[in-house]
Each structure stands twice: as C-alpha cells, then as structure tokens.
Design a protein around this motif. Structure first.
Motif, short mmCIF file in Angstrom:
data_model
loop_
_atom_site.label_atom_id
_atom_site.label_comp_id
_atom_site.label_asym_id
_atom_site.label_seq_id
_atom_site.Cartn_x
_atom_site.Cartn_y
_atom_site.Cartn_z
N TRP A 176 -13.14 42.49 -41.10
CA TRP A 176 -11.80 42.34 -40.33
C TRP A 176 -11.45 43.94 -40.47
N THR A 197 -11.58 34.68 -39.69
CA THR A 197 -12.84 35.59 -40.53
C THR A 197 -13.07 34.97 -41.79
N GLY A 253 -15.77 38.66 -45.06
CA GLY A 253 -15.03 38.55 -43.92
C GLY A 253 -13.96 39.72 -43.99
N GLY A 294 -12.93 34.60 -34.65
CA GLY A 294 -13.35 34.78 -36.17
C GLY A 294 -14.23 33.47 -36.71
#
Ligand SMILES: Nc1ncnc2c1ncn2[C@@H]1O[C@H](COP(=O)(O)OP(=O)(O)OP(=O)(O)O)[C@@H](O)[C@H]1O
Ligand SMILES: Nc1ncnc2c1ncn2[C@@H]1O[C@H](COP(=O)(O)OP(=O)(O)OP(=O)(O)O)[C@@H](O)[C@H]1O
Ligand SMILES: [Mg+2]
Ligand SMILES: [Mg+2]
Lengths: 496, 212, 268
Positions: B152, B176, B148, B67
């Motif tokens: 995810w 992430t 992010g 990530g």
C-alpha cells in the motif's frame, strides 16, 4: 589421513542407526573399495567424510570420524564426492559451466579451468558441446558429467590445503560396459601419482579389484572385513557372500529358463520414430517386436535412446512418427471409456489408453526411481496400484507384506520412500509395478545398485512373474541380468 | 599457561562439527529459498491474469475494493520465512518471485521488483518484531498484513495513489491488509504445514516441528 | 583460451544491440529509466520517455513483433488503471460528474492520462531485459560486478535453474502418475495435486542439490574464482549515457511545459 573410531550416525526420525561402530584408518594416497549390503550405510559414510551429512538436528553422531585430526565439516573442499544419484548433482544449466563449477570453488585461476574442463570431459568420454543443456542428457551421460566435475577439481596440479580425497558413490552404476572401463581408467590416471586418496563404493568388485589396494566391508554392526584385496577375497569369501558382496569368481545362483521358441508377438512397432521433440528424433525407423511370455532385454550405449524407446513402447511417450501396436489379447474393451475424454481410445495403441487401462496391462519402472514415488510411506507406495484396482484391504495388506519381504524392505515399511538408500529406492520402485502384476512389464535398469542377495531375490521375482506367463521388457547394462534374462535381445545403436 | 590452555581447547574444537549459528544461512537455505521464490513467481504469474482481472475491475468500479485480490501476490514473504526461518528470507523469496514474474512478462515491468521488495520488507518486519522466534499463525497473519502495508505504501508513489482521495486510500488500505493477512499469511501457513507433512522439510526446523 | 567464451553463447533469437551490454547493466538501466517516471506524475514526461524508449528499442534492432507482443497487454491494462484515477483522483478544476465517492474533474482526468502513459512506459521498459535474462550470466554479473556474496548469488542461481526443469518435471510426473494408475482424475484436481507434487519435488531436489554443491567445495572458506568473466565495456557506458539523457529530457520537457508534479507534493 582418515581415521574412524567407533563412528556411527543415526538419521533424525529413524529408530535404527544407519551405521555404527566403524573403525578404520586410511593413509594419504591409499585407494580403498568400500563394500557392503544395500542399506549398510556406505553412502552415509561418504557423506559424513565430505561433511555434508548435516547438523546435530538432522541426525545423531557418535564416535569420531576425522580427516587429519579435524572434523570433516571443518575441512570442506578437501573431499570431493560424486553422489549416488547422478540426477540431483547437476548444478548449472550447461555442461561446460557445470564441470567448471567445482574448479571455481577450489579457487583455480581461470586460464587453468577451461583446459581442465576439456580434459575431464574427454577422460569420461562425454563428447558433447560445452554449451549442451544439462537437462537433455541421458542417465548415463549425467553420471559421466558428475564424474568429470569431480575429476576436474582433483587434477594433479591442484595446489590445495593438503592432499585431496576423492569419494565416488557407485560411479559406474548407470554406465555401459565401455563407459565403465573408460571411467575406471580415467580415475586411475587421476590417482596414479598417489597424491589423491580414493574411496570408491561399488557393488561389483571385479571392476575395481585391480585399481584399489584395499577392501573395507561394512556390516550391520561395524566393519566386517578390512585388508588387501586378494587376501580379503580369499580368506573371508563366505562371510562376504553372506553380506551380499559380489565376490569375483563366484557365479550367481540363478540360471536361465529353458526357452520355447517362436512365441507370438504381444507388441510391435511399425516404422517407429521416438524422441522428445520433433526436431530432434532419438530413434528412427524402428521395427521392434516383443514376443509374448518371454523376457526381452534392450541393451546399447549410454544416450542411444533405450529409455526413450522403452517409454514409447509402454504407451507413455507419444511416438514422433510411426505406431506402436498391441496384440488383441492385451487390448482394452473399446467401449470401456475412461474419463480422459481428450484421448480417443484406439485399443491397439497404448498411448491412447487411460491410466487405469495401463495399470493391469502395461507397468513401467522408470530409470529414476524418485520420479515414480507418490506416497509418504514405503507401505503406502506399494499399495497405490492395488488401491486403484479396488482390491479389498486385507488382500492389499497381504500382498504388500509379501512384497516387503521379497524386496528386503520389511524394516522400512513406514519410512519415507525418498529417504531410502539408492538400492532400496530401486527395489521399491520395481516393487510398486510388480505389485499389480500387469501383463507386460517394462523395467528401466531394474538392478542397478543391488548387492548380490537383493539382486538374486529381485531377479528371482522377475523369473517368477515370467513363469506366470507375463511378458517383460528390460533395459539394462548388467551382464549378470543378461545371462539370466536375455531370452530375446534388442540392441539399440546410437543414431549419429 | 592460559595461552596454552586456550590453544589446547582450540585444537580440541577441531574434532567437533563446525559451529553453526541459528541465523546463518546454510547453502540448503539459499537453494530452497530460491526454489520457493521461483514457485511463488509462477503463482504470481498465474495470478497476474486471474487476480488482475478482479483487481482492475474492482479498482475501476469501486473505491479501493481491488485490494481484496492482492493478497496472493504477498505470499512469498510469509511462506519463505515460515519455511526457512532465517533473517531476510521473506525479502529474498518475495523478491525472487517478483523477478520471475517480471521476466515471464507482466504489465508492471521493472516496478514489479520494487513491489517485491516492499512487500517482502513488510512481511520481514513482522517476524523481526518477534526476534525471528515465533512462526505461529498469528505472526504469519501479521506478516501477511505487513506485506499488504508495504504494498500500500509503495503504491502511494508508484501508482500515484497519493493523488487519490482519502476515502479511497482508507478502503484500499483495509482491503489490502486483510487480503494480505488471509491470502498470504493464512495460505502461507497452510502450505507450510502441508509441505512439512510430506517430510520434504526435514532439513529445516519448520519441517521438524510440523510447520508451526 | 578460446574456451573462455563458453557459457555466454546467445540463445537462438537474433542478437540485438542491447546484447552488447552486460545483463547487470540492463537491469540497472531498467531501474534508472523508471525513476524519472516514478517521481513525477504528469503526461509530458511520460510521453517523452515513451517516445525515447521506443526510439531506442527500434534503433537497437529489437524486433518489432517482439515489441508488439510485449506491449499489447499494456494497452488493455493501462486504460483500466486510468479509469480508477479518473474516478477517485483528488478533484481540482472544473467538476464534470459527482456521485458518492466518485468525482470526475479536470484534474483527475489529467492525472488519468498521466497514469495511462506511465503504465505504458514502465511496462514496456522491461523489454530491455529480454535476452539479458540468462540466469547464469546475470549471476556472473551480480557477483563479479556488483560484488554480491557469491554464496548467495550462486545458491540462488542453482535454485532458479530448476525453473527450466519444471516443465520437464511436470511431463515426467504426468507420465509416472499415468503409469501408476492414478492419472485419470479430473483435470482441475489433477492440476492442483500435480502442482503441489511438483513443488515438493523441487524442494526435495533443491535440498539434494545443496548437498551436491557442498560436496564440490561450494560454500567453503576458500576464495572463489570465476570461469566466465563478466565485464563492463563501452556499450554499457553508452547505454548509461543514453538512458540518463532520456531521463533528463523527459523531466526537462515536463518542467518546460509546466506540468512537472512530484508525487510527494500534496496539492490542495
Ligand atoms: N536421508 C535419510 N534419512 C533417513 N534415513 C536414511 C537417509 N538416507 C539413508 N537412510 C537410511 O540409512 C541406511 C543406510 O543408507 P545408505 O544410503 O548409507 O546405504 P548404502 O549402503 O549406501 O546402500 P545402497 O547400496 O543401497 O546405496 C538405510 O537404511 C537408509 O534407509
Ligand atoms: N527429457 C529429455 N529431453 C530431451 N532430450 C532428452 C531427454 N532425455 C534424454 N534425451 C536425449 O535423448 C537421447 C536418448 O536418451 P535416453 O535416456 O533414451 O538414453 P539411454 O539409452 O536410456 O541412455 P542411458 O543408458 O544413459 O540411460 C540422449 O541423447 C539424450 O540427450
Ligand atoms: Mg548408497
Ligand atoms: Mg536410460
């Protein structure tokens, strides 16, 4: 009807008003030529009329500028504008689609659009396939395209909410002489029935004098002159000359140099083929020779390959075949190698030189001024080349101040180059190259968009540089420029 | 009488510029958003090889550290909104970037579009939370983190991550989100400032207040 | 009247049967084809879809070299994605290896195979978009068929068109910098300064272009017409049916084989 009363505009971030105190009335169907010095605010007036000047945070408006009593932003679509810079007006990827774009916006039915597109392209003499990519057109061809797009929108059968207004900002600046006549006549046909109001901005009065009814001259504070063409030209000639207007019948004050014949060539080509892609060469088997210390002028129709040839001679474009050769006097030291190790230096071939080699030897002004700007201020822009040559600061400052004066840009020293008017940008881009005084200077259309005063100073600067023994190659359509500087003339003809 | 007066006012209004609202998209907003989207798409495309090498190796060898490289793929959302400042700008720019990246050819094919949508939405929410009034660094970082989060969440389904262990998911989430905050939010803010200082954003509020 | 055809002429590449479909349909089908793959994580449905896809592409005369070029990178990427799943997928069945967070089990291996096939399917489905990617036609379709707002679609199209000019601008800019005497800097630094300059240039041009579009009546209240019609035809319907059939087949196969596994199921 267009009415302006005490109208003015100041761009956000500029201390001075671009235009101020403008008063005039234009009736429906009238044809007006709008004149004024470079930077007087002509383009600003046209943009305001079209309603594209931007909102309150992009500038300050004062007074009133109304179309049938309404603010221009409320009647968008009534006014069609061909902007000064042909490059930035191409909307779609193909020629046909681009011309059709305006018609679609006007809500014309489909079966009417394509005939109009054909007629408009014919009228401006742009004879290319409809699916020709718009990116691969020459400067003049793009200008024709922009005019065709406006003409197609304003064809006489347009049923629209009120009579249309057609604004043209220096529509012939990039055209060859035949194209100027062609475009002028096409526009004449569109406005023939007096349903369309026409406003043209142009520095050259003689082209439009027969077509328009009236001249309006913008001065630094308000309108300088307003009235029928013949009357204004006869009665106010002195004021107009002072304001930089090219008054027909009054010749420019410069005369050609006495030319000493049989100069030795500084640069020549050997069976040169120019172009962008090997599959589509632009110029073939060219044998050209540039005499040292003289001014060579390249002329030819739009799209013939003048700019392409100029860039190739200047060592910027790689020849597709054949060679460009440079006389020994201009060649760099063979051992003095730049960091650009990917090119192996051949002193006689300018395309293999480093950027620094070029700086003092061959300077180039592109047809599109904006391509060349790299700094955020006019002053810095002029200093770029001098810095690269490691001049000391005080000397740079002196040189820059001098140039600003000659180019009529002193008041704009801290402005962003990209916000200058068309003519100002042109002068700045010419100035950036003249600053470092290279031995050979290549100028692509150096005088477009210039009023009589700035033109005179610019050409004088070129003459002065010639007097220093330097060599100049110019590409131009400008007859006055030819009169003064065509010491050696090359004519490029279109290859079929 | 009153009728007359409002009519009169309406007539008067015609002589003033057409009203614009803070949230309405101007033509220039749309065009520049598209330009930014394409530019981001090119950055994504470049990152598709450089970043993906890191991403996949780390992903394969470590539980979820991949990530870290993902943030640059979220750049479109924060950058678009920081410059355009209109509702929907984050989604639009990120989505166009994704489309360009997919059309240039990448390994994710059509799912790139879903990613673009989810990441743009994540960034968009952060700005919406502040009623599209705050475009300073903290919000930019939050938007990057939001992108992010969006990524995810989407990958739980598109990459089948739901079938992975909770430790992996937790580590992957952290990397992430942090990577998004820094590489998308932070870089977006820097880029906006740099662009504003060239004067190219003069027609945008973001250009006039120096990009913050 | 014949001129109506302009603007839709195909690029130099040989036309495939896919080109008979509208660009919007192609986009829609790519989305549609991805759905059955996305909702289930199993190797049977993915493998079925992969076979269907390649069968369809070959039947539509998509040139094999093109197909190979597009799918080659996937063969590199797919195994790596699979490894991740093999190592960190939730364990189940017999456990073969365990170390810290890594657990390789029957179940994670099976999932890894599914992930491998899935990446291949999703990545290669984009082939359908190739050639449908003429932005002008796509915009025509989006606005006329999906009825997205014309302002948004055409504004975006105008902005996107500049990508075609990026390469050209890059070259011109390199020439200009060379002419200005600042072209000799190091390669990496030059790349980044030019990339930034290119972005600035593109935004600047976009700003001006927006003005030029408004100057041609774009964005006014008036209802807009379309010079190039964008229509759906029999090919589009056929494409839809084939895609639906392929989707149904792959899900059906998975159910039949008993491997169907909805990604939302939180198994043990
Ligand atoms: N976008 C802008 N931002 C700031 N200032 C501007 C902008 N455009 C023009 N100006 C300034 O406003 C003044 C008037 O510009 P305008 O373009 O209207 O001149 P012009 O009469 O058309 O000149 P030219 O004949 O050279 O085209 C100039 O001093 C110019 O520098
Ligand atoms: N960047 C480019 N890529 C490909 N072809 C181009 C490019 N620029 C111009 N051309 C083509 O090359 C030919 C010559 O163009 P060039 O710009 O040299 O013409 P020109 O003589 O300078 O015309 P003008 O007087 O209109 O400026 C044109 O037919 C044009 O279509
Ligand atoms: Mg002007
Ligand atoms: Mg030219």
């Amino acid at each position: 009807m267009i009415t302006a009363s005490g109208w003015g505009w100041r761009y956000a971030g500029r201390p001075d008003w671009a235009v101020r105190g403008v008063d005039f009335t234009v009736e429906d169907g009238e044809r007006v030529l709008l004149l004024g010095a470079s930077g007087a605010g002509k383009s600003t007036v046209l943009a305001a009329l079209t309603g594209v000047l931007g909102g309150a945070d992009e500038g300050t408006e004062e007074g009133r500028l109304l179309i049938d009593g309404k603010h221009p932003t409320r009647v968008r679509g009534r006014v069609g504008l061909v902007m000064q810079d042909p490059e930035s007006q191409v909307v779609l990827a193909k020629v046909g689609d681009d011309v059709a774009f305006g018609c679609e916006n006007m809500g014309l039915p489909r079966q009417e659009i394509w005939p109009r597109v054909h007629r408009a392209l014919d009228a401006v003499g742009l004879r290319v396939p409809l699916d020709q990519p718009t990116g691969a057109l020459s400067g003049g061809q793009k200008q024709r395209l922009a005019i065709a797009a406006a003409l197609a929108m304003h064809g006489s059968t347009a049923e629209s909410a009120g009579p249309g207004i057609l604004c043209l900002d220096e529509p012939t600046a990039n055209l060859d002489p035949a194209g100027i006549v062609e475009v002028r006549d096409a526009i004449g046909r569109v406005v023939a029935d007096r349903t369309t109001t026409l406003l043209v901005v142009e520095h050259r009065v003689d082209v439009w004098a027969d077509l328009v009814d009236r001249i309006i001259v913008l001065g630094t504070d308000g309108i300088l002159a307003d009235g029928p063409v013949a009357q204004v030209l006869a009665e106010q000639a002195t004021e107009l000359l002072a304001a930089g207007v090219w008054v027909p019948g009054v010749p420019h004050p410069l005369s050609p140099r006495p030319v000493h014949a049989s100069a030795r060539p500084l640069l020549w080509t050997e069976d040169l083929t120019t172009g962008y892609q090997a599959s589509r060469p632009v110029g073939r088997h060219l044998e050209v020779s540039i005499p040292k210390g003289l001014s060579t002028v390249i002329t030819g129709p739009n799209g013939a390959g003048k700019s392409t040839l100029a860039l190739t001679l200047a060592g910027l474009l790689r020849p597709l075949a054949g060679r460009v050769r440079v006389a020994p006097g201009l060649q760099p030291e063979p051992r003095q190698r730049g960091r650009r190790s990917s090119r192996t230096l051949d002193p006689a071939d300018p395309h293999t030189w480093t950027s620094r080699h070029l700086l003092t030897r061959i300077g180039t002004v592109f047809q599109q001024p904006e391509h060349q700007f790299v700094e955020r201020q006019v002053r810095e822009e002029l200093a770029v080349g001098l810095r690269a040559l490691d001049w000391p600061q005080p000397q740079i400052d002196r040189r820059v101040a001098e140039l600003l004066e000659t180019l009529h840009l002193t008041g704009l020293a801290t402005a962003n180059p990209f916000t200058l008017s068309g003519g100002e940008q042109r002068r700045l881009s010419v100035g950036t190259v003249l600053a470092t005084s290279p031995a050979l200077i290549v100028l692509d259309e150096p005088t477009f968009g210039q009023d009589r005063n700035t033109w005179t100073d610019l050409v004088q600067l070129v003459l002065q540089i010639l007097a220093e023994g330097r060599t100049i190659i110019s590409v131009t359509h400008d007859p006055a420029y030819l009169e003064v500087l065509a010491e050696n003339r090359l004519v490029v003809t279109a290859t079929p | 009488m009153t009728n007359n007066l409002t009519n009169q006012q309406r007539l008067d209004d015609q002589t003033t510029p057409a009203p614009t609202s803070r949230h309405r998209w101007r033509v220039v907003d749309i065009v520049v958003a598209a330009v930014l989207g394409v530019a981001c798409g090119l950055i994504f495309f470049a990152w598709n090889s450089v970043g993906y090498a890191w991403f996949t190796t780390m992903d394969a060898l470590t539980p979820g550290l991949g990530g870290i490289a993902a943030g640059l793929w979220f750049l479109g959302g924060p950058l678009g909104m920081l410059i355009i400042r209109k509702p929907g700008a984050a989604i639009m720019v990120e989505l166009i970037g994704a489309v360009v990246s997919a059309l240039l050819g990448n390994v994710w094919g059509i799912t790139t579009l879903y990613s673009g949508l989810a990441q743009g939405l994540g960034a968009e929410l952060a700005f919406a939370l502040f009623a599209y009034r705050n475009f300073k660094l903290p919000v930019a970082l939050l938007a990057g983190a939001g992108a992010g989060l969006g990524a995810w969440t989407l990958e739980l389904f598109t990459s089948g991550n739901l079938a992975k262990g909770p430790a992996f998911l937790a580590i992957y989430f952290a990397t992430t989100v942090i990577s998004g905050a820094v590489l998308a939010g932070g870089v977006g803010q820097l880029l906006t400032k740099a662009l504003a200082s060239t004067g190219v954003l003069d027609r945008f509020a973001s250009g006039r207040d120096g990009g913050s | 009247m014949t001129a109506v055809q302009t603007g839709t002429t195909q690029a130099a590449a040989a036309p495939t049967l896919l080109d008979r479909m509208n660009s919007v349909t192609r986009l829609g089908l790519a989305v549609l084809a991805s759905l059955p793959i996305l909702i289930t994580l199993d190797w049977v449905s993915a493998l079925t879809m992969l076979c269907c896809q390649f069968g369809i592409f070959v039947a539509c005369r998509v040139p094999l070299p093109l197909l190979a070029r597009r799918t080659a990178p996937l063969l590199l990427v797919a195994p790596i994605g699979a490894v991740s799943m093999a190592l960190y997928g939730r364990p189940g069945g017999e456990i073969h290896f365990q170390w810290w967070l890594v657990t390789i089990s029957d179940r994670s291996l099976l999932l890894a195979v599914a992930v491998f096939l899935r990446i291949l399917v999703l990545g290669s489905s984009a082939v359908i978009l190739i050639g449908g990617a003429d932005p002008t036609r796509m915009a025509d379709g989006l606005a006329q068929i999906l009825r997205l707002p014309a302002r948004l679609v055409l504004g975006t199209l105008a902005g996107v068109r500049m990508v075609g000019l990026f390469a050209e601008d890059w070259r011109t800019m390199a020439l200009a910098r060379r002419a200005r005497g600042i072209g000799d800097i190091g390669r990496l630094r030059r790349f980044f300064t030019m990339a930034f300059a290119l972005l600035v240039f593109a935004i600047r041009r976009g700003t001006k272009l927006a003005t030029a579009m408004e100057a041609r009546g774009f964005g006014s209240e008036r209802e807009r017409t379309w010079a190039r019609p964008s229509r759906l035809g029999r090919a589009d319907l056929f494409g839809l049916l084939v895609t639906l059939a392929a989707g149904a087949l792959s899900i059906g196969m998975a159910l039949w084989a008993g491997t169907f596994w909805l990604v939302l199921w939180d198994a043990t």
